[in-house]
Design a protein around this motif. Structure first.
Motif, mmCIF file in Angstrom:
data_model
loop_
_atom_site.group_PDB
_atom_site.id
_atom_site.type_symbol
_atom_site.label_atom_id
_atom_site.label_comp_id
_atom_site.label_asym_id
_atom_site.label_seq_id
_atom_site.Cartn_x
_atom_site.Cartn_y
_atom_site.Cartn_z
ATOM 1 N N PRO A 142 6.015 11.873 -21.789
ATOM 2 C CA PRO A 142 5.226 11.310 -22.898
ATOM 3 C C PRO A 142 4.415 10.084 -22.488
ATOM 4 O O PRO A 142 3.390 9.787 -23.109
ATOM 5 C CB PRO A 142 6.277 10.973 -23.963
ATOM 6 N N GLN A 143 4.849 9.384 -21.438
ATOM 7 C CA GLN A 143 4.082 8.211 -20.984
ATOM 8 C C GLN A 143 2.726 8.591 -20.406
ATOM 9 O O GLN A 143 1.839 7.746 -20.306
ATOM 10 C CB GLN A 143 4.878 7.430 -19.924
ATOM 11 N N VAL A 144 2.579 9.870 -19.995
ATOM 12 C CA VAL A 144 1.258 10.333 -19.566
ATOM 13 C C VAL A 144 0.674 11.278 -20.614
ATOM 14 O O VAL A 144 -0.195 12.104 -20.315
ATOM 15 C CB VAL A 144 1.283 10.970 -18.150
ATOM 16 N N GLY B 265 12.109 -3.169 -17.488
ATOM 17 C CA GLY B 265 10.689 -3.183 -17.784
ATOM 18 C C GLY B 265 10.249 -1.745 -17.957
ATOM 19 O O GLY B 265 11.065 -0.830 -17.862
ATOM 20 N N CYS B 266 8.984 -1.532 -18.232
ATOM 21 C CA CYS B 266 8.504 -0.185 -18.484
ATOM 22 C C CYS B 266 7.007 -0.142 -18.181
ATOM 23 O O CYS B 266 6.278 -1.060 -18.563
ATOM 24 C CB CYS B 266 8.758 0.180 -19.949
ATOM 25 N N LEU B 267 6.573 0.928 -17.516
ATOM 26 C CA LEU B 267 5.147 1.040 -17.192
ATOM 27 C C LEU B 267 4.288 1.116 -18.448
ATOM 28 O O LEU B 267 3.095 0.837 -18.399
ATOM 29 C CB LEU B 267 4.904 2.268 -16.306
ATOM 30 N N SER B 268 4.900 1.468 -19.582
ATOM 31 C CA SER B 268 4.157 1.543 -20.841
ATOM 32 C C SER B 268 4.180 0.225 -21.611
ATOM 33 O O SER B 268 3.558 0.115 -22.670
ATOM 34 C CB SER B 268 4.721 2.661 -21.729
ATOM 35 N N GLN C 198 19.017 6.578 -18.608
ATOM 36 C CA GLN C 198 19.092 6.328 -20.055
ATOM 37 C C GLN C 198 17.746 5.856 -20.603
ATOM 38 O O GLN C 198 17.327 6.261 -21.694
ATOM 39 C CB GLN C 198 20.192 5.292 -20.337
ATOM 40 N N HIS C 199 17.062 5.019 -19.833
ATOM 41 C CA HIS C 199 15.744 4.514 -20.243
ATOM 42 C C HIS C 199 14.749 5.681 -20.376
ATOM 43 O O HIS C 199 14.014 5.766 -21.369
ATOM 44 C CB HIS C 199 15.272 3.488 -19.196
ATOM 45 N N GLU C 200 14.747 6.585 -19.387
ATOM 46 C CA GLU C 200 13.762 7.676 -19.402
ATOM 47 C C GLU C 200 14.092 8.714 -20.474
ATOM 48 O O GLU C 200 13.197 9.256 -21.121
ATOM 49 C CB GLU C 200 13.658 8.334 -18.022
ATOM 50 N N ILE C 201 15.371 9.015 -20.675
ATOM 51 C CA ILE C 201 15.741 9.968 -21.739
ATOM 52 C C ILE C 201 15.347 9.403 -23.097
ATOM 53 O O ILE C 201 14.882 10.126 -23.970
ATOM 54 C CB ILE C 201 17.248 10.337 -21.671
ATOM 55 N N ASP C 202 15.487 8.091 -23.262
ATOM 56 C CA ASP C 202 15.032 7.437 -24.489
ATOM 57 C C ASP C 202 13.563 7.758 -24.782
ATOM 58 O O ASP C 202 13.192 8.013 -25.932
ATOM 59 C CB ASP C 202 15.159 5.909 -24.367
ATOM 60 N N HIS C 203 12.743 7.727 -23.727
ATOM 61 C CA HIS C 203 11.309 8.022 -23.912
ATOM 62 C C HIS C 203 11.110 9.386 -24.565
ATOM 63 O O HIS C 203 10.178 9.577 -25.354
ATOM 64 C CB HIS C 203 10.576 8.020 -22.572
ATOM 65 N N LEU C 204 11.973 10.347 -24.229
ATOM 66 C CA LEU C 204 11.828 11.710 -24.769
ATOM 67 C C LEU C 204 12.179 11.761 -26.251
ATOM 68 O O LEU C 204 11.834 12.706 -26.949
ATOM 69 C CB LEU C 204 12.705 12.691 -23.976
HETATM 70 NI NI NI Z 1 9.738 3.254 -19.634
#
Ligand code: NI
Length: 175
Positions: A50-52, A92-95, A134-140
């Motif tokens: 989703p970040q892209v 942190g987060c690239l988004s 956990q951070h990346e699954i959160d994005h989903l």
């Molecule tokens: Ni992130």
């Protein structure tokens, strides 16, 4: 391969839920390859589809260190099947460029996922990788790390971040 544009908060798409991947085709492999290139280019240690701008359940991670990244994980339909222990580390987060905050997570995590051919795998993780999973699954799920902050910290974040965005826009307008 091609670099993809990384969406930034407060882009509404980042708040949406992603759909399960059902077709393990060339398009999926292309998306994964593009995400890998985009993450290393940023540079970052993790990226979710989703970040892209693609609402599909695909995440990638490489927490081995950006000087010599060598532990690439490409996880389709990732699921946290167990987690234990507590961890409180700065994320942190690239988004969400330019902002970092401590988030409470499991210290240990077991991930079940599919590769881009649809084969099922499991991986146990600790340290940075466990947090990253956990951070990346959160994005989903449409959840950003700043959504885990207390209401007070979140409102401070929002003010700081929106101010930074306005300053950036002003700079761009001058240039
Ligand atoms: Ni992130």
């Amino acid at each position: 391969m091609a670099l993809r544009e990384i969406l930034h908060y407060p882009e509404p798409l980042l708040k949406q839920k992603s759909l399960s991947v059902t077709e393990f085709n060339d398009e999926l492999k292309q998306l994964a390859a593009d995400m890998v290139e985009t993450m290393y280019d940023a540079p970052g240690v993790g990226l979710a589809a989703p970040q892209v701008g693609v609402l599909q359940r695909l995440i990638i991670l490489d927490c081995s260190g950006s000087d010599a990244p060598n532990d690439l994980l490409v996880a389709v339909n990732p699921e946290l099947i167990s987690g234990d222990g507590d961890s409180l580390e700065e994320e942190g987060c690239l988004s969400v460029p330019g902002y970092w905050a401590s988030v409470k997570r499991y210290a240990n995590a077991t991930l079940r996922y599919q590769d881009t051919d649809g084969n099922v795998h499991e991986r146990e993780a600790d340290g940075l990788l466990a947090i990253g999973i956990q951070h990346e699954i959160d994005h989903l799920e449409g959840v950003l790390f700043v959504d885990h902050l207390s209401p007070l910290k979140r409102s401070i974040f929002r003010k700081k971040y929106m101010k930074m965005l306005r300053e950036k826009e002003a700079e761009n307008a001058e240039a």
